[in-house]
Design a protein around this motif. Structure first.
Motif, PDB file in Angstrom:
ATOM      1  N   ARG A   1      16.620   5.440 -12.021  1.00 41.99           N
ATOM      2  CA  ARG A   1      16.164   6.213 -13.175  1.00 41.99           C
ATOM      3  C   ARG A   1      16.010   7.683 -12.802  1.00 41.99           C
ATOM      4  N   GLU A   2      15.386   7.930 -11.665  1.00 46.73           N
ATOM      5  CA  GLU A   2      15.168   9.320 -11.257  1.00 46.73           C
ATOM      6  C   GLU A   2      16.477  10.005 -10.863  1.00 46.73           C
TER       7      GLU A   2
ATOM      8  N   HIS B   1      12.180  16.922 -13.174  1.00 40.76           N
ATOM      9  CA  HIS B   1      12.847  17.160 -14.460  1.00 40.76           C
ATOM     10  C   HIS B   1      12.614  18.592 -14.983  1.00 40.76           C
TER      11      HIS B   1
ATOM     12  N   HIS C   1       6.523  12.994 -10.226  1.00 40.37           N
ATOM     13  CA  HIS C   1       7.193  12.297 -11.330  1.00 40.37           C
ATOM     14  C   HIS C   1       6.230  11.365 -12.057  1.00 40.37           C
ATOM     15  N   CYS C   2       6.722  10.813 -13.169  1.00 42.16           N
ATOM     16  CA  CYS C   2       5.975   9.768 -13.869  1.00 42.16           C
ATOM     17  C   CYS C   2       6.900   8.577 -14.054  1.00 42.16           C
TER      18      CYS C   2
ATOM     19  N   GLU D   1       7.860  13.355 -19.597  1.00 47.63           N
ATOM     20  CA  GLU D   1       7.590  13.416 -18.161  1.00 47.63           C
ATOM     21  C   GLU D   1       7.622  14.857 -17.638  1.00 47.63           C
TER      22      GLU D   1
END
Ligand code: ZN
Length: 416
Positions: A295-296, A192, A262-263, A207
């Protein structure tokens, strides 16, 4: 008695013949995935192909011959030309020999069968970056450089003559595999950034901030653990980098490993789900892995030019995953080593290694892993991920896992 043996013998023979006949692998698809000086040709089959012969030919042709296979016209017509690929032609010779000629705009330096299993044959073609096929044949839109500009990849083997027609010698690769595949560059990809905050967690933690801070710490730790290895980040600050660009950056830098940071998060906050996960690309098996991938991947809605992903249906993600399968074993080992190392640190629950179709992992032509550090929707995880000590401990564990993988990998290529 002899009659009985004869009967038995004939029975065994006919059964074997029937088995052999039903086992003829049928071609399902051919995909060609170019990436810099390297191209992966993936053949999908219904069974294991016994004989595969690869041979670089003159004029930028990479030829693959497979014996005792079947293919219908639909499968034979499946390949599409890609940038740097002039044509892909496949046909059946002498009833069961599949001949595939992939014609590149550059001469072929070497070809290897990277993988052959019950569903696929993966051939990796390396091109001579400074050896265009011929001025007359190349696209008029791009003037040929005739090898005058020094190319960035010094590790690339140079064939003695850039002339077409000399590619018989091109199979001999001057550089040793140890040097060529040396793990000298690691890409860390902070997920992100910019207008894409990623997951929003408890206490407004974002994130994109956690991934950037932790990625920088991973780089610091790697520099301590692996001096001499180049570590690059796909972004250095709070900027928006498109998913497809991240793999491109990695390929351009000659990355040998790609680790995307990522988270995780759950729709409701606070949520009890907690822990560390590693992902490797493959179409999602479990609905949970698919949820994380969706989601990613959803970030592409923020990108200006979504056309690029238009063809990226589940099907193409599967194909890209097949292309990545050349590195699958390495990716899986890398994920396991990172996971073990984080487990040893004992700060977050271990949620294992999973497989899903992450777009960010599609483009990188190297072993790739996506790490979900923890759940920002969980109180304990969010606190840890938001703290410098938590980030440092995680970064150190991830770096240690990468180093352990590197040691095993170096041992493998030393044997070659
Ligand atoms: Zn993310």
């Amino acid at each position: 008695m002899p009659t009985l043996w004869l009967t038995l013998f004939l029975l065994i023979l006919s059964t074997a013949a029937a088995a052999a006949q039903s086992a003829v692998p049928q071609l399902r698809d051919i995909t060609v995935a170019p990436s810099g000086a390297k191209t992966t040709i993936t053949f999908l089959f219904t069974g294991r192909v016994k004989t595969v012969v690869v041979e670089p030919k003159a004029n930028g042709v990479a030829q693959v011959r497979m014996k005792s296979v079947k293919a219908d016209s639909k499968a034979l017509n499946s390949p599409l030309a890609k940038p740097g690929v002039r044509s892909v032609r496949a046909h059946i010779e002498r009833t069961d020999v599949l001949v595939t000629n992939v014609t590149f705009t550059q001469n072929v330096a070497s070809m290897t069968v990277a993988q052959r299993d019950s569903v696929s044959v993966v051939v990796v073609v390396k091109l001579s970056p400074d050896s265009p096929v011929s001025a007359a044949a190349t696209s008029p839109a791009k003037p040929t450089k005739k090898g005058t500009t020094p190319k960035k990849e010094p590790a690339e083997p140079r064939t003695t003559s850039p002339k077409a027609g000399n590619s018989a010698d091109a199979t001999a690769d001057a550089t040793s595999p140890r040097k060529r595949w040396a793990l000298n560059t690691i890409i860390i990809d902070p997920g992100h950034g910019g207008k894409d905050p990623g997951a929003l967690g408890i206490g407004d933690i974002q994130e994109k901030d956690v991934t950037l801070a932790t990625s920088k710490k991973i780089r610091e730790e790697l520099k301590k653990l692996m001096p001499g290895v180049k570590v690059l980040l796909t972004r250095e600050d709070d900027t928006f980098v498109e998913l497809y660009q991240r793999g491109k950056i990695a390929n351009k830098a000659g990355g040998k490993l790609f680790v995307s940071i990522h988270c995780n998060s759950m729709p409701e906050k606070p949520h009890p789900a907690s822990g560390f996960e590693c992902y490797i690309i493959r179409p999602g098996r479990s609905t949970d892995a698919t949820r994380v991938a969706l989601r990613e991947n959803s970030v592409i809605q923020l990108e200006y030019d979504q056309e690029k992903y238009a063809g990226m249906t589940t099907e193409t993600t599967i194909m890209a995953a097949m292309a990545q399968s050349a590195f699958a074993r390495f990716s899986e080992t890398l994920a396991q080593r990172i996971r073990e190392s984080v487990r040893t640190a004992d700060i977050l629950p271990d949620r294992g290694v999973h497989q899903a179709g992450f777009l960010v992992l599609v483009g990188a032509s190297m072993p790739s892993v996506l790490v979900e550090l923890g759940y920002l929707s969980n109180e304990h995880d969010a606190e840890l991920l938001g703290s410098k000590t938590g980030q440092r401990t995680l970064a150190r564990s991830v770096a240690k896992g990468i180093k352990r993988y590197a040691q095993e990998y170096e041992a493998i290529i030393r044997e070659e």
